[in-house]
Write a protein that holds these residues in place. Structure first.
Motif, short mmCIF file in Angstrom:
data_model
loop_
_atom_site.label_atom_id
_atom_site.label_comp_id
_atom_site.label_asym_id
_atom_site.label_seq_id
_atom_site.Cartn_x
_atom_site.Cartn_y
_atom_site.Cartn_z
N GLU A 143 11.57 6.99 10.09
CA GLU A 143 10.94 5.84 9.63
C GLU A 143 11.50 4.57 10.35
O GLU A 143 10.96 3.72 11.06
CB GLU A 143 10.41 5.68 8.17
N PRO A 145 0.58 -1.20 -0.05
CA PRO A 145 0.02 -0.02 -0.17
C PRO A 145 0.83 1.11 0.22
O PRO A 145 2.11 1.13 0.39
CB PRO A 145 -0.93 -0.22 1.31
N PRO A 146 0.39 2.50 -0.54
CA PRO A 146 1.20 3.60 -0.43
C PRO A 146 1.44 4.05 1.11
O PRO A 146 0.54 3.80 1.88
CB PRO A 146 0.48 4.42 -1.39
N LYS A 147 2.50 4.72 1.21
CA LYS A 147 2.72 5.16 2.26
C LYS A 147 1.99 6.17 2.58
O LYS A 147 1.54 7.20 1.94
CB LYS A 147 4.44 5.88 2.49
N LYS A 148 1.69 6.71 4.24
CA LYS A 148 1.17 7.70 4.63
C LYS A 148 1.85 8.96 4.57
O LYS A 148 3.05 9.00 5.03
CB LYS A 148 0.32 7.52 5.88
N SER A 149 1.34 10.14 4.02
CA SER A 149 2.00 11.31 4.03
C SER A 149 1.48 12.22 5.06
O SER A 149 0.19 12.54 5.28
CB SER A 149 2.17 12.15 2.86
N PHE A 150 2.20 12.85 5.96
CA PHE A 150 1.72 13.79 6.83
C PHE A 150 2.88 14.84 7.02
O PHE A 150 4.12 14.69 7.03
CB PHE A 150 1.14 13.22 8.08
N ASN A 186 13.80 11.15 5.99
CA ASN A 186 12.81 10.43 6.08
C ASN A 186 12.60 8.95 6.42
O ASN A 186 12.14 8.26 7.24
CB ASN A 186 12.06 10.42 4.66
#
Length: 63
Positions: free
Chosen positions: A35, A2-7, A31
């Motif tokens: 992580e 799944p795509p990574k969550k951006s915030f 980044n």
């Protein structure tokens, strides 16, 4: 995968500078270093399931 969550992340500039140096020492992006550190912390706290203990092979969070 799944795509990574951006915030957005607001962080003290001095802390960011230290993370940047640490990431460079381990040949990671800042980044990926953040992580990696978060994943390790969650793993040590026993909050990852068995399937989540290792990062995906194509991620940039390991040298």
């Amino acid at each position: 995968m799944p795509p990574k969550k951006s915030f957005p992340l607001r962080i003290d500039p001095k802390l960011y500078e230290q993370l940047e140096k640490w990431a460079a020492d381990e040949f990671r992006s800042v980044n990926a270093q953040i992580e990696f550190l978060l994943r390790e912390s969650v793993r040590r706290a026993g909050r990852l399931s068995k399937g989540e203990t290792k990062p995906a092979a194509n991620r940039e969070d390991h040298p």
